[in-house]
Design a protein around this motif. Structure first.
Motif, short mmCIF file in Angstrom:
data_model
loop_
_atom_site.label_atom_id
_atom_site.label_comp_id
_atom_site.label_asym_id
_atom_site.label_seq_id
_atom_site.Cartn_x
_atom_site.Cartn_y
_atom_site.Cartn_z
N ILE A 434 0.83 -1.20 0.00
CA ILE A 434 0.00 0.00 0.00
C ILE A 434 0.87 1.25 0.00
O ILE A 434 0.50 2.29 -0.54
CB ILE A 434 -0.94 0.00 1.22
CG1 ILE A 434 -1.89 -1.21 1.15
CG2 ILE A 434 -1.75 1.29 1.28
CD1 ILE A 434 -2.81 -1.22 -0.04
N MET A 486 -3.11 -1.64 6.32
CA MET A 486 -2.56 -0.99 5.13
C MET A 486 -1.18 -1.50 4.77
O MET A 486 -0.35 -0.76 4.24
CB MET A 486 -2.53 0.53 5.34
CG MET A 486 -3.86 1.12 5.80
SD MET A 486 -5.24 0.64 4.75
CE MET A 486 -4.85 1.58 3.28
N VAL A 489 -2.09 -5.00 -0.45
CA VAL A 489 -3.43 -5.05 -1.01
C VAL A 489 -4.20 -6.22 -0.42
O VAL A 489 -5.41 -6.14 -0.18
CB VAL A 489 -3.36 -5.14 -2.55
CG1 VAL A 489 -4.73 -5.46 -3.14
CG2 VAL A 489 -2.81 -3.85 -3.14
N LEU A 492 -5.50 -5.21 2.98
CA LEU A 492 -6.55 -4.21 2.78
C LEU A 492 -7.86 -4.89 2.38
O LEU A 492 -8.92 -4.61 2.96
CB LEU A 492 -6.12 -3.21 1.71
CG LEU A 492 -7.21 -2.28 1.18
CD1 LEU A 492 -7.66 -1.31 2.26
CD2 LEU A 492 -6.74 -1.54 -0.07
N LEU A 551 -7.30 5.50 -2.61
CA LEU A 551 -7.50 4.14 -3.12
C LEU A 551 -8.14 4.14 -4.50
O LEU A 551 -8.27 3.08 -5.12
CB LEU A 551 -8.37 3.34 -2.16
CG LEU A 551 -7.73 2.98 -0.82
CD1 LEU A 551 -8.75 2.37 0.12
CD2 LEU A 551 -6.56 2.02 -1.03
#
Length: 685
Positions: A434, A486, A489, A492, A551
């Motif tokens: 991220i 975070m 990905v 997340l 994002l």
């Protein structure tokens, strides 16, 4: 007359020769002194004094080396001064751009004025290009290892670094090399943004695998030499593997020697499998009792162990044990696609987005990793593929400095074998950091507020199913992301899906109604709706959090084919350079994007600091050069003085000798004249 008594009774010929010899010696010495006075040198030739001549020769060599060092140091200092001047100009350009950005980010500016200022930024870009291609006595100072050509070229609306990696250095003896060109990854000429390969392609052995491409059973490579083979309890015999280039060569030599042993001893050692390979191991099929095979290393050699054929602790190849220890081949350009264990399906197409264009690359005809690299690099200007033999993966580089819309994305083509994912080069995947989003700015989330409602970063509004009664409300799904979510990905998406599932369950809806994942056919995060929901979802920011925007959800599009809300890809890859920052500022001014202007201003501020640090580094190198120049000049003075003391003439002493020799010559001539005038009558009288 008494002075001539000793030679008065010798023949005239001997008398004359003796006098002539003395005169010649005096003349020769007088000539030598004349040469010394004319040249200022005491040593005219090595034979005059071999010891002193040897010292002079050594000092002359030192002086020549010192002079060469001085020339090298002068060259380095001159080139570093040029680089410093270029960086000073770059810093001034960036400060001008930064000031302009701060002015245009204010509320007093309007769209028309900002568009006009975009032309000013273009002039700054032109100046930056000239500074990046500045030349010194060695060529382009930012050209890395190829200073003979301009390192930065303009390619459409992009800028590309085409110089060599690394830097050139000059030999300055005891201080090591000083750079005369700046390494490729510098603040002016950034080299590339990289899609880091995320998959170990697991190359397997083939007969054509080169020995130099093996890590070996101990991880230190394979050194070929002599080893020994023992069959059963028999006497070990030597096999020399020196000169073998491939795994096939090693197998052929070992097989030949064991077959010779079988013939000589009338035994059967190898089974149908013989000596071969499987996966990353060499294999030996020795199924017969009493004919087990053991490999040994001779003293000073580790060949058998490197090849995984000598076990630790010692053991035999027999009916049960057939695989040696793994020798772990490296991934190379010659590695066949068929030898990659990580690829479970054939390669087909991958989709690239670059320079505001999207195109598919067909990899179905590639037979080696090198073919894959050639296909990708040939698809568009500015692409470069690097084979990472340490991770057994491939990395794709974007060498174009351009705006965000022109950055590189790599994804799978729908209804294919997902070759980009299989090769580990999909630009957005679950392993993507991220922190790499938004070109290194990452994503900022809210956290730490005592009231949990103030930690919500954004909300997803999911419409009801198409068959729901009119007036059925949408479901609002709050998303509260923490810093721990975070990392990648993958983390997340796991956090978002957990909160989606919880909200849907609370609303009495199936958790299959909405799933967060990766888009197909394009690059970006996606909110994938169930087929029973065709009305697009939406995402709204909460509590002034920037997470939804960072994002890409605030710039999303709905794809009816996949029934997904696809966020703008914020993981695209581009070169992080001053050209990029100025291009971003220009585009933000042209589109009246106040936030974009602020972001560009922030990045320009960082770039100014980077340029200052680069100048400090160059200043340090230049100071070293100046100190060494002074030291070399002092050493040159000392060497010249010592040489002078050894080899130069003492003019006062030489002049006195010259005068003495003149007197001696004159006396010799008079004596000769007087002696030649005597006759027999002088004796009779």
């Amino acid at each position: 007359m008494g002075g001539f008594a000793p030679i008065n009774r010798v023949p005239n010929l001997l008398f004359n020769q003796s006098l002539l010899s003395g005169i010649n010696r005096t003349n020769a010495e007088l000539f030598r002194v004349s040469q010394q006075l004319a040249t200022g040198q005491d040593l005219l030739r090595p034979s005059d004094d071999s010891a002193r001549a040897s010292l002079v020769s050594e000092i002359d060599s030192r002086i020549e080396r010192g002079n060469q060092r001085l020339r090298n140091l002068d060259l380095a200092s001159s080139s570093l001064a040029t680089a410093d001047a270029a960086l000073s100009e770059v810093a001034d350009l960036l400060r001008s751009a930064h000031s302009l950005a701060l002015e245009q980010a204010g509320v007093t500016s309007n769209a028309s004025e900002r568009q006009q200022q975009a032309t000013v930024v273009q002039s700054l870009l032109d100046g930056l290009l000239r500074a990046a291609n500045r030349e010194s006595v060695v060529g382009s100072v930012f050209g890395g290892t190829t200073p003979g050509q301009p390192p930065v070229v303009q390619f459409g609306d992009n800028y590309q670094f085409v110089g060599g990696t690394g830097s050139l250095t000059t030999d300055t003896s005891n201080v090591g090399g000083l750079p005369v060109t700046i390494a490729a990854s510098n603040v002016v000429a950034g080299t590339s943004g990289r899609v880091q390969g995320s998959v170990d392609l697991q190359p397997q052995l083939t007969a054509d695998t080169r020995i130099v491409d093996l890590r070996g059973a101990t991880g230190g490579g394979v050194t070929l030499g002599r080893l020994q083979i023992q069959v059963g309890t028999g006497v070990p015999f030597d096999v020399d593997l020196t000169g073998s280039d491939t795994v096939g060569d090693v197998i052929d030599k070992l097989t030949f020697e064991i077959r010779q042993y079988e013939i000589a001893n009338s035994v059967t050692v190898l089974g149908p499998g013989g000596i071969s390979f499987s996966g990353t191991n060499l294999t030996v099929d020795a199924p017969n009792a009493g004919a087990e095979v053991r490999f040994l290393d001779i003293q000073g050699s580790s060949t058998a162990r490197d090849l995984g054929l000598r076990f630790v602790p010692a053991a035999d190849f027999d009916a049960v044990t057939q695989n040696g220890d793994a020798v772990n081949p490296r991934l190379t350009a010659a590695t066949p696609i068929s030898a990659l264990a990580a690829l479970t399906t054939p390669l087909d197409s991958i989709r690239l987005g670059l320079n505001a264009q999207s195109f598919d690359i067909d990899l179905s005809t590639a037979t080696t990793i090198g073919d894959v690299a050639v296909a990708i690099e040939g698809a568009a200007e500015g692409l470069r593929v690097e084979i990472d033999s340490d991770t057994n993966g491939i990395n794709v580089f974007n060498e174009l400095s351009g705006t965000a819309q022109r950055a590189l994305t790599i994804t799978d083509v729908p209804s294919t074998n997902n070759s980009a994912t299989a090769l580990g080069i999909r630009s957005l995947n679950t392993a993507t950091q991220i922190s790499d989003f938004n070109f290194g700015d990452g994503v900022t989330v809210l956290s730490g507020n005592p009231d949990p409602t103030f930690n919500v970063d954004f909300e997803i509004v999911l419409p009801p199913v198409d068959t729901a009664p009119p007036g059925t409300p949408s479901t609002t799904i709050p998303i509260d992301l923490s810093p721990a979510d975070m990392a990648t990905v993958g983390t997340l998406l796991a956090a978002v899906n957990t909160q989606i599932d919880a909200a849907l369950t609370t609303a009495g809806r199936p958790t299959t109604d909405l799933t967060a994942g990766l888009a197909t056919g394009t690059s970006g995060l996606a909110l994938i709706q169930d087929a029973t929901i065709t009305t697009p979802s939406s995402v709204d920011r909460r509590n002034n959090s920037t997470a939804a925007d960072q994002l890409g959800f605030l710039n999303s599009t709905f794809d009816s084919t996949s029934n997904s809300l696809i966020a703008e890809d914020r993981s695209a890859v581009r070169v992080d350079s001053v050209f990029t920052h100025l291009l971003d500022l220009k585009e933000a001014l042209e589109t009246n994007d106040t936030l974009g202007i602020e972001v560009a201003a922030r990045r320009l501020e960082v770039a100014i600091d980077d340029v200052t640090e680069q100048r400090a580094v160059i200043g340090g190198f230049d100071r070293r050069a100046q100190n060494e120049i002074r030291r070399a000049e002092d050493n040159a003075v000392v060497d010249a003085e010592v040489r002078s003391q050894i080899a130069d003439l003492d003019f006062a002493e030489a002049a006195a000798r010259f005068s003495q020799l003149q007197t001696q010559l004159e006396a010799g001539l008079r004596v000769t004249s007087l002696g030649s005038s005597l006759s027999l009558l002088d004796f009779l009288g």
